[in-house]
Write an enzyme that holds these catalytic residues in place. Structure first.
Site, PDB file in Angstrom:
ATOM      1  N   ARG A 109     -12.338  -3.322  -4.707  1.00  0.00           N
ATOM      2  CA  ARG A 109     -10.942  -3.157  -5.158  1.00  0.00           C
ATOM      3  C   ARG A 109     -10.963  -2.218  -6.352  1.00  0.00           C
ATOM      4  O   ARG A 109     -11.596  -2.517  -7.363  1.00  0.00           O
ATOM      5  CB  ARG A 109     -10.339  -4.510  -5.557  1.00  0.00           C
ATOM      6  CG  ARG A 109      -8.894  -4.397  -6.077  1.00  0.00           C
ATOM      7  CD  ARG A 109      -8.381  -5.739  -6.547  1.00  0.00           C
ATOM      8  NE  ARG A 109      -7.095  -5.594  -7.221  1.00  0.00           N
ATOM      9  CZ  ARG A 109      -5.909  -5.700  -6.648  1.00  0.00           C
ATOM     10  NH1 ARG A 109      -5.845  -5.954  -5.358  1.00  0.00           N
ATOM     11  NH2 ARG A 109      -4.796  -5.547  -7.328  1.00  0.00           N
ATOM     12  N   HIS A 136      -3.916  -0.589   1.225  1.00  0.00           N
ATOM     13  CA  HIS A 136      -4.088  -2.002   0.866  1.00  0.00           C
ATOM     14  C   HIS A 136      -4.013  -2.836   2.154  1.00  0.00           C
ATOM     15  O   HIS A 136      -3.090  -3.627   2.352  1.00  0.00           O
ATOM     16  CB  HIS A 136      -2.990  -2.409  -0.117  1.00  0.00           C
ATOM     17  CG  HIS A 136      -3.264  -3.678  -0.873  1.00  0.00           C
ATOM     18  ND1 HIS A 136      -4.408  -4.432  -0.698  1.00  0.00           N
ATOM     19  CD2 HIS A 136      -2.511  -4.351  -1.807  1.00  0.00           C
ATOM     20  CE1 HIS A 136      -4.361  -5.491  -1.491  1.00  0.00           C
ATOM     21  NE2 HIS A 136      -3.223  -5.462  -2.165  1.00  0.00           N
ATOM     22  N   GLN A 139      -3.466  -6.807   2.341  1.00  0.00           N
ATOM     23  CA  GLN A 139      -2.111  -7.250   2.011  1.00  0.00           C
ATOM     24  C   GLN A 139      -1.207  -7.156   3.238  1.00  0.00           C
ATOM     25  O   GLN A 139      -0.385  -8.045   3.480  1.00  0.00           O
ATOM     26  CB  GLN A 139      -1.535  -6.388   0.879  1.00  0.00           C
ATOM     27  CG  GLN A 139      -0.108  -6.747   0.494  1.00  0.00           C
ATOM     28  CD  GLN A 139       0.020  -8.126  -0.128  1.00  0.00           C
ATOM     29  OE1 GLN A 139      -0.689  -8.459  -1.076  1.00  0.00           O
ATOM     30  NE2 GLN A 139       0.918  -8.955   0.405  1.00  0.00           N
ATOM     31  N   ASP A 232       7.795  -3.425  -4.500  1.00  0.00           N
ATOM     32  CA  ASP A 232       6.586  -3.570  -5.309  1.00  0.00           C
ATOM     33  C   ASP A 232       6.906  -3.043  -6.703  1.00  0.00           C
ATOM     34  O   ASP A 232       7.956  -2.435  -6.935  1.00  0.00           O
ATOM     35  CB  ASP A 232       5.446  -2.778  -4.656  1.00  0.00           C
ATOM     36  CG  ASP A 232       4.081  -3.055  -5.280  1.00  0.00           C
ATOM     37  OD1 ASP A 232       3.965  -4.015  -6.076  1.00  0.00           O
ATOM     38  OD2 ASP A 232       3.129  -2.310  -4.976  1.00  0.00           O
ATOM     39  N   CYS A 273       4.508  -8.026  -2.839  1.00  0.00           N
ATOM     40  CA  CYS A 273       3.063  -8.313  -2.840  1.00  0.00           C
ATOM     41  C   CYS A 273       2.583  -8.940  -4.146  1.00  0.00           C
ATOM     42  O   CYS A 273       1.441  -9.419  -4.199  1.00  0.00           O
ATOM     43  CB  CYS A 273       2.277  -7.053  -2.508  1.00  0.00           C
ATOM     44  SG  CYS A 273       2.690  -5.620  -3.521  1.00  0.00           S
ATOM     45  N   ARG A 318      -2.621 -14.306   2.021  1.00  0.00           N
ATOM     46  CA  ARG A 318      -3.716 -13.405   1.640  1.00  0.00           C
ATOM     47  C   ARG A 318      -5.054 -14.060   1.948  1.00  0.00           C
ATOM     48  O   ARG A 318      -5.968 -13.431   2.476  1.00  0.00           O
ATOM     49  CB  ARG A 318      -3.652 -13.058   0.144  1.00  0.00           C
ATOM     50  CG  ARG A 318      -2.541 -12.163  -0.300  1.00  0.00           C
ATOM     51  CD  ARG A 318      -2.598 -10.768   0.303  1.00  0.00           C
ATOM     52  NE  ARG A 318      -3.882 -10.094   0.089  1.00  0.00           N
ATOM     53  CZ  ARG A 318      -4.273  -9.539  -1.062  1.00  0.00           C
ATOM     54  NH1 ARG A 318      -3.491  -9.568  -2.123  1.00  0.00           N
ATOM     55  NH2 ARG A 318      -5.437  -8.926  -1.147  1.00  0.00           N
TER      56      ARG A 318
END
Length: 331
Positions: A109, A136, A139, A232, A273, A318
């Site tokens: 990440r 991502h 997600q 987001d 998210c 997740r």
């Protein structure tokens, strides 16, 4: 359950996977979630060890990988930004070749997509993308599992992404929707639309799946009849504070509020998210209020806390979808 063979495969971006493979991962996640809820052990990766490289910190991603690894019988080793020399005192290729001899899988990440691609190229073990600047994918799997749970299917679902669609979330949602036959709308000023080359790639995919891709500047036009409104944060981790003024000026008309949700329709769900700046209970929220006098950014507290908000279902998923990715590529 769709049968698939992903053992040994990397999970770097959804462009690398077929619609059937994505559906198979969602089926596996749903099955593993049911087992966890029922207290049924599923240590499918007993005795394996994985490295978790975090150049950007995260509550949800770290906890998801660590809990999922433990449930699968694995031992995770967390490398924070100070613990890893990746790209600083040691090249990515050298780091990958060292870790690949010690671990059965590697999560990354951080920053550029090229870093996670290089880790995959040199490590010799499955590498999973926990977030890069460009994509991502874990997600999106969590988002899609959540959508299936609430709507029963993905096909034809209209998802409107509000705000800055140029980076990992806008890109990945567009790719995922194209792959799964969904109706994707990016709603933002034109300069915040995704990269033109990626749009072209997704249009080609959409022509095969029946997906609809739209790019609309007017929020009321974009959200009419939406099943889901997604947003987001407006400034990503690592970007300078000076950007806030420009982003607020450009994107405040795209804030998800009750008027926008009503325009979409009673059945529209809200997704994010996380983390979200919907109140003044964060340091960033307080700072923005002091500087600009607004008490919410990308979403109002009224929408975030409403019965139509499914953000915590999303957050939980997740872990279940990350578990499915690791199980599918290691077990």
């Amino acid at each position: 359950m769709i049968h698939m063979n992903l053992k040994g495969k990397n999970f770097l971006k959804l462009l690398d996977f077929s619609s059937e493979e994505i559906a198979g991962l969602l089926d596996l996640a749903s099955d593993l979630k049911a087992k966890k809820k029922a207290g049924i052990p599923h240590k499918m990766c007993e005795g394996k060890n994985i490295a978790l490289i975090f150049e950007k910190t995260s509550t949800r991603t770290r906890c998801s990988f660590e809990v999922a690894a433990a449930d699968l019988g694995m031992h995770p080793v967390y490398l924070d930004p100070k613990s890893s020399q990746i790209g600083k005192k040691e090249s990515i290729a050298d780091t990958a070749r060292v870790l690949g001899r010690m671990f059965d899988g590697i999560e990354y990440r951080g920053f550029g997509q090229d870093i996670v691609e290089d880790l995959a190229k040199y490590s010799g073990v499955p590498v999973w993308n926990g977030l890069t600047n460009e994509f991502h994918p874990t997600q999106i799997l969590a988002d899609f599992l959540t959508i299936r749970e609430h709507f029963g299917s993905l096909n034809g679902i209209k998802l409107v992404y509000m705000g800055d669609a140029r980076y990992n979330m806008g890109n990945s949602l567009m790719v995922g929707c194209a792959k799964m036959g969904m109706h994707f709308v990016a709603c933002a000023p034109k300069k915040y639309f995704p990269d033109a080359a990626l749009i072209d790639t997704c249009r080609k995919i959409a022509s095969q799946t029946g997906s609809v891709l739209e790019f609309i500047e007017d929020p009321m036009e974009a959200t009419k009849g939406a099943d889901l409104i997604y947003t987001d944060v407006w400034v990503s981790m690592g970007e300078p504070d000076e950007i806030w003024k420009e982003r607020i000026s450009d994107l405040l008309p795209y804030q998800v509020n009750s008027d926008l949700m009503k325009n979409a329709g009673e059945g529209c769900k809200f997704m994010h998210c996380l983390p979200a700046y919907h109140d003044l209970n964060t340091e960033t929220g307080k700072t923005i209020f002091e500087k600009f006098g607004i008490d919410a950014l990308e979403v109002t507290d009224e929408v975030f806390e409403s019965k139509n908000s499914i953000v915590f279902d999303e957050a939980e998923n997740r872990m279940h979808t990350i578990k499915a990715v690791m199980a599918a590529t290691l077990a």
